[in-house]
Design a protein around this motif. Structure first.
Motif, PDB file in Angstrom:
ATOM      1  N   PRO A 241      -9.708  -2.358   7.917  1.00  0.00           N
ATOM      2  CA  PRO A 241      -8.706  -1.346   8.232  1.00  0.00           C
ATOM      3  C   PRO A 241      -7.416  -1.929   8.787  1.00  0.00           C
ATOM      4  CG  PRO A 241     -10.287  -1.504  10.024  1.00  0.00           C
ATOM      5  CD  PRO A 241     -10.700  -2.524   8.992  1.00  0.00           C
ATOM      6  N   GLY A 242      -6.381  -1.112   8.794  1.00  0.00           N
ATOM      7  CA  GLY A 242      -5.105  -1.460   9.412  1.00  0.00           C
ATOM      8  C   GLY A 242      -4.653  -0.322  10.305  1.00  0.00           C
ATOM      9  N   THR A 243      -3.401  -0.397  10.732  1.00  0.00           N
ATOM     10  CA  THR A 243      -2.900   0.594  11.680  1.00  0.00           C
ATOM     11  C   THR A 243      -3.077   2.024  11.183  1.00  0.00           C
ATOM     12  OG1 THR A 243      -1.315  -0.986  12.519  1.00  0.00           O
ATOM     13  CG2 THR A 243      -0.835   1.328  12.911  1.00  0.00           C
ATOM     14  N   SER A 244      -2.784   2.249   9.902  1.00  0.00           N
ATOM     15  CA  SER A 244      -2.819   3.623   9.388  1.00  0.00           C
ATOM     16  C   SER A 244      -4.238   4.163   9.272  1.00  0.00           C
ATOM     17  CB  SER A 244      -2.098   3.700   8.039  1.00  0.00           C
ATOM     18  OG  SER A 244      -2.505   2.639   7.194  1.00  0.00           O
TER      19      SER A 244
ATOM     20  N   HIS B  77      -6.523  -0.480   3.691  1.00  0.00           N
ATOM     21  CA  HIS B  77      -5.217  -0.306   4.310  1.00  0.00           C
ATOM     22  C   HIS B  77      -4.087  -0.255   3.282  1.00  0.00           C
ATOM     23  CE1 HIS B  77      -2.206  -0.455   7.383  1.00  0.00           C
ATOM     24  NE2 HIS B  77      -1.848  -1.691   7.170  1.00  0.00           N
ATOM     25  N   LEU B  78      -3.606   0.938   2.999  1.00  0.00           N
ATOM     26  CA  LEU B  78      -2.381   1.125   2.222  1.00  0.00           C
ATOM     27  C   LEU B  78      -2.435   0.432   0.862  1.00  0.00           C
ATOM     28  CD1 LEU B  78       0.122   0.689   5.197  1.00  0.00           C
ATOM     29  CD2 LEU B  78      -0.521   2.830   4.126  1.00  0.00           C
ATOM     30  N   ALA B  79      -1.300   0.406   0.173  1.00  0.00           N
ATOM     31  CA  ALA B  79      -1.272  -0.123  -1.194  1.00  0.00           C
ATOM     32  C   ALA B  79      -1.623  -1.605  -1.280  1.00  0.00           C
ATOM     33  CB  ALA B  79       0.095   0.145  -1.834  1.00  0.00           C
ATOM     34  N   PRO B  80      -1.101  -2.473  -0.398  1.00  0.00           N
ATOM     35  CA  PRO B  80      -1.485  -3.880  -0.522  1.00  0.00           C
ATOM     36  C   PRO B  80      -2.983  -4.113  -0.294  1.00  0.00           C
ATOM     37  CG  PRO B  80       0.557  -3.693   0.727  1.00  0.00           C
ATOM     38  CD  PRO B  80       0.014  -2.297   0.564  1.00  0.00           C
TER      39      PRO B  80
ATOM     40  N   ALA C 223      -4.730  -3.004  -3.371  1.00  0.00           N
ATOM     41  CA  ALA C 223      -4.532  -3.977  -4.450  1.00  0.00           C
ATOM     42  C   ALA C 223      -5.458  -5.167  -4.265  1.00  0.00           C
ATOM     43  CB  ALA C 223      -3.074  -4.436  -4.490  1.00  0.00           C
TER      44      ALA C 223
ATOM     45  N   HIS D 208       0.932   6.221   5.012  1.00  0.00           N
ATOM     46  CA  HIS D 208       1.850   6.700   6.031  1.00  0.00           C
ATOM     47  C   HIS D 208       1.776   8.223   6.101  1.00  0.00           C
ATOM     48  CE1 HIS D 208       3.582   2.874   6.870  1.00  0.00           C
ATOM     49  NE2 HIS D 208       4.242   2.737   5.740  1.00  0.00           N
TER      50      HIS D 208
ATOM     51  N   LEU E  55       5.711  -1.344   4.824  1.00  0.00           N
ATOM     52  CA  LEU E  55       4.456  -1.204   4.073  1.00  0.00           C
ATOM     53  C   LEU E  55       4.465  -0.025   3.099  1.00  0.00           C
ATOM     54  CD1 LEU E  55       1.871  -2.384   6.716  1.00  0.00           C
ATOM     55  CD2 LEU E  55       1.853  -3.062   4.319  1.00  0.00           C
ATOM     56  N   THR E  56       5.593   0.635   2.952  1.00  0.00           N
ATOM     57  CA  THR E  56       5.645   1.751   2.011  1.00  0.00           C
ATOM     58  C   THR E  56       5.552   1.242   0.574  1.00  0.00           C
ATOM     59  OG1 THR E  56       7.024   3.007   3.534  1.00  0.00           O
ATOM     60  CG2 THR E  56       7.012   3.726   1.241  1.00  0.00           C
TER      61      THR E  56
ATOM     62  N   ASP F 247       3.551   2.657  -3.482  1.00  0.00           N
ATOM     63  CA  ASP F 247       2.961   3.801  -4.167  1.00  0.00           C
ATOM     64  C   ASP F 247       1.427   3.697  -4.143  1.00  0.00           C
ATOM     65  OD1 ASP F 247       2.194   5.834  -5.853  1.00  0.00           O
ATOM     66  OD2 ASP F 247       3.811   5.490  -7.293  1.00  0.00           O
TER      67      ASP F 247
ATOM     68  N   THR G 234      -1.351   2.792  -7.210  1.00  0.00           N
ATOM     69  CA  THR G 234      -2.246   1.650  -7.044  1.00  0.00           C
ATOM     70  C   THR G 234      -3.693   2.080  -7.233  1.00  0.00           C
ATOM     71  OG1 THR G 234      -0.672   0.844  -5.394  1.00  0.00           O
ATOM     72  CG2 THR G 234      -2.771  -0.303  -5.526  1.00  0.00           C
TER      73      THR G 234
ATOM     74  N   ALA H 151      -3.525  -7.645  -9.777  1.00  0.00           N
ATOM     75  CA  ALA H 151      -3.851  -6.903  -8.546  1.00  0.00           C
ATOM     76  C   ALA H 151      -4.060  -7.864  -7.387  1.00  0.00           C
ATOM     77  CB  ALA H 151      -5.097  -6.044  -8.761  1.00  0.00           C
TER      78      ALA H 151
ATOM     79  N   ALA I 251      -0.522  -7.940  -3.121  1.00  0.00           N
ATOM     80  CA  ALA I 251      -0.087  -7.846  -1.726  1.00  0.00           C
ATOM     81  C   ALA I 251       1.125  -8.754  -1.484  1.00  0.00           C
ATOM     82  CB  ALA I 251      -1.239  -8.209  -0.782  1.00  0.00           C
TER      83      ALA I 251
ATOM     84  N   HIS J 137       4.156  -7.477  -3.179  1.00  0.00           N
ATOM     85  CA  HIS J 137       4.729  -6.436  -2.320  1.00  0.00           C
ATOM     86  C   HIS J 137       5.667  -7.060  -1.275  1.00  0.00           C
ATOM     87  CE1 HIS J 137       4.873  -2.913   0.345  1.00  0.00           C
ATOM     88  NE2 HIS J 137       4.643  -3.772   1.322  1.00  0.00           N
TER      89      HIS J 137
ATOM     90  N   LYS K 108       9.789  -6.574  -1.047  1.00  0.00           N
ATOM     91  CA  LYS K 108      10.494  -6.121   0.151  1.00  0.00           C
ATOM     92  C   LYS K 108      11.490  -7.184   0.624  1.00  0.00           C
ATOM     93  CE  LYS K 108       8.247  -2.196   0.667  1.00  0.00           C
ATOM     94  NZ  LYS K 108       8.777  -0.836   0.894  1.00  0.00           N
TER      95      LYS K 108
ATOM     96  N   VAL L 231       3.535  -1.016  -9.879  1.00  0.00           N
ATOM     97  CA  VAL L 231       3.510  -0.743  -8.438  1.00  0.00           C
ATOM     98  C   VAL L 231       4.328  -1.772  -7.664  1.00  0.00           C
ATOM     99  CG1 VAL L 231       2.039  -0.409  -6.440  1.00  0.00           C
ATOM    100  CG2 VAL L 231       1.235   0.302  -8.689  1.00  0.00           C
ATOM    101  N   PHE L 232       4.207  -3.036  -8.066  1.00  0.00           N
ATOM    102  CA  PHE L 232       4.812  -4.093  -7.260  1.00  0.00           C
ATOM    103  C   PHE L 232       5.936  -4.832  -7.994  1.00  0.00           C
ATOM    104  CE2 PHE L 232       0.318  -3.820  -5.693  1.00  0.00           C
ATOM    105  CZ  PHE L 232       0.625  -3.226  -4.486  1.00  0.00           C
TER     106      PHE L 232
ATOM    107  N   GLY M 131       6.937  -7.508   4.091  1.00  0.00           N
ATOM    108  CA  GLY M 131       6.374  -6.226   3.663  1.00  0.00           C
ATOM    109  C   GLY M 131       5.172  -5.802   4.473  1.00  0.00           C
TER     110      GLY M 131
ATOM    111  N   LEU N 190      -4.204  -4.852  15.822  1.00  0.00           N
ATOM    112  CA  LEU N 190      -4.883  -3.571  15.611  1.00  0.00           C
ATOM    113  C   LEU N 190      -5.491  -3.043  16.907  1.00  0.00           C
ATOM    114  CD1 LEU N 190      -6.542  -4.050  12.127  1.00  0.00           C
ATOM    115  CD2 LEU N 190      -4.396  -2.924  12.719  1.00  0.00           C
TER     116      LEU N 190
ATOM    117  N   GLU O 186      -2.886  -1.136  18.388  1.00  0.00           N
ATOM    118  CA  GLU O 186      -2.698   0.123  17.657  1.00  0.00           C
ATOM    119  C   GLU O 186      -3.826   1.111  17.966  1.00  0.00           C
ATOM    120  OE1 GLU O 186      -0.031   0.783  16.070  1.00  0.00           O
ATOM    121  OE2 GLU O 186       0.879  -1.150  15.544  1.00  0.00           O
TER     122      GLU O 186
END
Lengths: 511, 511
Positions: free
Chosen positions: A23-26, A71-74, A77, A100, A111-112, A114, A118, B77, B81, B84, B88, B121-122, B382, B443, B446
């Protein structure tokens, strides 16, 4: 109760017992919910490809999905390659992926990216949770999709605020879709197709059910049809007392040759066999053009019922099987393919779970272990290398009382070697045998097929020497003990000892 | 000449010197073409995230793209990351991704998946090559897109048969799009906005150009405006003789506090600062609501020209800078944050390239190294952790005569640690300092923000003990020597020695 807690409680009530997580922050509110409810076993992977591969291994052996927390798109992936393998295996899996909050998605935060796009590539079902009072229902719907026949990859995207908002509502379990009914006309066609020039190609749940494969062996014996299985399968139950079904070989010319005799093919939870890759002057489909294909059971139909229907139609019974002899323990000597394979096949204990990412090495373990005590055999189903170490971890979480033996190519191991750490942390009885040929040997074969006379730059890109990988050191760095072995008799002994000892062990087999 | 060879020859003529690769079967004709032409340096990564991260590091330091060679959707894939992060960073990069032949794509082969969707995506630009005589032109167009202002991620999908078919045609180099012109009215608005309550937030190419930042310092001094940079940047040229521009801090409350005084913000190759994540009761945007935002140069405009235009308008000159004192060498003692930071900052040699994936550790290296000899500072742009080891490798490939120092969090290192092997193989002068706090410390911060009182399950998911990771063993397994250090003075000495020695070295700093 917030959305995150309603999701965890509902999934737990729906039968989910394990969460593989990176997991990550989100995703912190889901970590918090897992922590407060203590309803699931939480297994940490140090990389998301470990998480998805482990969830696949768990699903293949438990017969039901774990959830992943990503955690999110990355992060998603990073899980992608092993999600791909799981999707091709038709393993059931439910991914929970954070995102997010809606208001934050308007801005280009670091980290935004899609997340839905993904998710789409490697999922059969994707949904984004919209409110705290519906997120649990979304998850339960995803769970039902994942658990249907065949298994599917369901991905629920969970914006952070939907998790942390109050108003979560427990969702009741939902019945998954059962298999689509078989077509009696197709059964009749299949029955009339059976004969000495017919192939019965069976995959999916059929291979997981020894009663079905024994019945198939009886059908084959009575009709003269030949039984085969696809090259890669989610799981085969095999060994003593079980039908020994040969698999279609990987090399395209060998596959074409073996399939050449057939004029009719009856497919049960299998598709018309297709080459791994296309080559100049070779077909994509491997059956002869003139071969009539009868799709007795598609992937969404019940292959075991199809086998029973065939047997009923022709009055066939389960075959009485004579087990092939057990492989003999090899003498001391170098790890050439035959001795290497014998060393492993002769050491397989009852109930072993074999994870096969051996690629070009130890190719005779398969044939030599047909008479070994009953065991499960799990393959890399989607060709995305780097599944062995996590698949092993997941299978061991599902079956704590069974030894897992991973047949592992060295180059492929390096994609997801972090799974060794999870094996150590969870005390999993996984014995990994690294086949240290120190090159991408499979690709060398492929390079020669391109027709070139490879020079130093090309060979350099396929070579894993300079520096040599020291897998004993790598394993030790993640808390896994190991031993380097270059003798067949010693490999047999070391493996025999390791499967009895609790916890993980790594054997670097020097080829 | 086949399509693959026309592509390699055209890209080489277009200035591409390096190919970071993790190829598979569907890319063998490109491996063959690289081998026969010997026009590019081929660098193998044992995992695709190493390949994309290294290509990013190369691009940031070389100021031009490398190509990557990746295998189908799962390989892409795996690269995702760090693609990404590169996207960014607005780093220029051209990915060549193999795909099945068109005829093969009709079938559900094991590795069949949606490559264009995975690429989208990336990537900023995606194209699938259609014929052998146009694939080189496609690649050159992708190269021009990648090399424009700002840099972009271009991905060319190359079906295997387009590579192996004869009829390849060399494509001439193509001029990339230059920056979009500045708007004189906006310049005038920016000029009138400058004053003691104004922020000048500058990013992108401005930070890479010491003349521009010195000029900005002069503008700030003359107008009373405050200079800041975004929290994460592709590259900052800093140290003695260069303007010291503070960055917006990561913790949201600290960022809001530091930005609270401003009534006007002039943005130069930067966007209105946004929080990494959304939190309950916190805004997404970090500038005060009442602050007027003047976008002097967008990312596709020339920030350095914007700085010059500002200076010309108000008659400002480059600031004469007084360098802050160098950090002092710490005494023997434990690696608490201050001593840890001092040990590193005091050891930085001239021309060092700092790779910063330190996250929660050694946070004062930044401020303490403002007076260090001139150096480059590369951040994780990113937020996708696991970029440090490959970014280091790529930067070192671009700058063989400069020492690379990676400030590396332990948890993040485990995502792409395979890059150490590439560092060893290529003999790269990278010194990696692992900050072994043995947890996902970020984390934990967080998790506490979620408001919970974490229990054992939650803390277990954020803890990297049981078993402890032994980075010296892990590095040794990939041919990289190392040393464990728990004393500040010893860390200083070890680092000072390592940057002089050729080849990679790893220091496990026990916190």
């Amino acid at each position: 109760m917030n959305g995150a807690e309603s999701l965890v409680r509902s999934l737990s009530a729906g039968g989910v017992e394990v969460c593989f997580a990176n997991p990550g922050t989100s995703e912190m509110q889901f970590v918090d919910a897992l922590d407060r409810t203590r309803l699931m076993r939480c297994v940490l992977g140090l990389f998301e490809g470990v998480v998805s591969g482990a969830a696949d291994g768990y699903a293949r052996m438990a017969g039901k999905p774990a959830v992943t927390l990503l955690h999110l798109a990355p992060g998603l992936a990073n899980a992608g390659a092993n999600l791909h393998n799981a999707k091709k295996a038709r393993s059931p899996m439910l991914n929970i992926v954070g995102n997010h909050t809606l208001r934050h998605l308007r801005y280009d935060a670091p980290l935004t990216a899609d997340v839905p796009a993904t998710a789409s590539v490697f999922s059969d079902w994707v949904r984004t949770a919209q409110t705290a009072d519906t997120i649990a229902r979304d998850a339960i719907e995803g769970l039902a999709v994942a658990t249907g026949h065949p298994g599917r990859i369901a991905t629920l995207i969970a914006p952070a605020d939907i998790g942390w908002q109050e108003g979560g509502v427990i969702a009741p379990p939902m019945q998954p879709h059962g298999p689509r009914a078989l077509d009696p006309q197709v059964i009749a066609r299949a029955v009339s197709a059976l004969g000495p020039d017919a192939l019965i190609l069976c995959g999916g749940t059929v291979l997981e059910d020894p009663a079905s494969t024994r019945l198939l062996a009886g059908i084959a014996r009575q009709t003269g049809a030949k039984l085969m299985a696809p090259g890669s399968n989610r799981r085969i139950e095999r060994g003593a007392g079980r039908a020994n079904i040969p698999r279609i070989p990987y090399p395209i010319d060998m596959a074409i040759e073996q399939l050449a005799p057939f004029r009719r093919a009856v497919l049960i939870e299998a598709q018309p066999p297709v080459a791994f890759f296309a080559y100049p002057n070779r077909p994509s489909l491997l059956l002869p053009e003139a071969c009539e294909v009868i799709q007795l059971a598609e992937f969404d139909q019940d292959g075991r019922a199809a086998v029973q229907a065939l047997a009923d139609s022709i009055g066939a019974k389960s075959a009485r099987l004579t087990d092939p002899p057990r492989a003999e323990i090899p003498q001391a000597g170098p790890l050439q393919d035959l001795a290497l394979s014998a060393a492993i096949a002769s050491a397989l204990p009852e109930g072993a779970i074999i994870i096969d990412e051996s690629l070009t090495s130890a190719n005779q373990v398969d044939s030599m272990s047909a008479g070994a005590p009953p065991h499960s055999w799990l393959s890399i189903t989607g060709g995305a290398i780097g599944i062995g170490p996590p698949l092993s971890a997941g299978a061991a979480v599902a079956c704590p009382d069974r030894p897992v033996i991973a047949l592992q190519a060295d180059g492929s191991a390096m994609y997801t070697l972090q799974a060794l750490w999870t094996q150590a942390r969870e005390g999993l009885n996984v014995t990994t045998i690294i086949f240290a040929n120190k090159s991408y040997d499979l690709l060398k074969h492929e390079l020669f097929k391109v027709g070139a006379n490879p020079g130093p730059d090309a060979l350099n890109l396929l070579d894993l020497r300079r520096p040599e990988l020291d897998f004993i050191s790598l394993a030790a760095g993640m808390g896994v003990p190991g031993r380097r072995v270059d003798c067949a008799a010693e490999l047999h002994r070391t493996l025999s000892d390791a499967v009895i000892e609790p916890g993980p062990f790594l054997i670097e087999a020097i080829l």
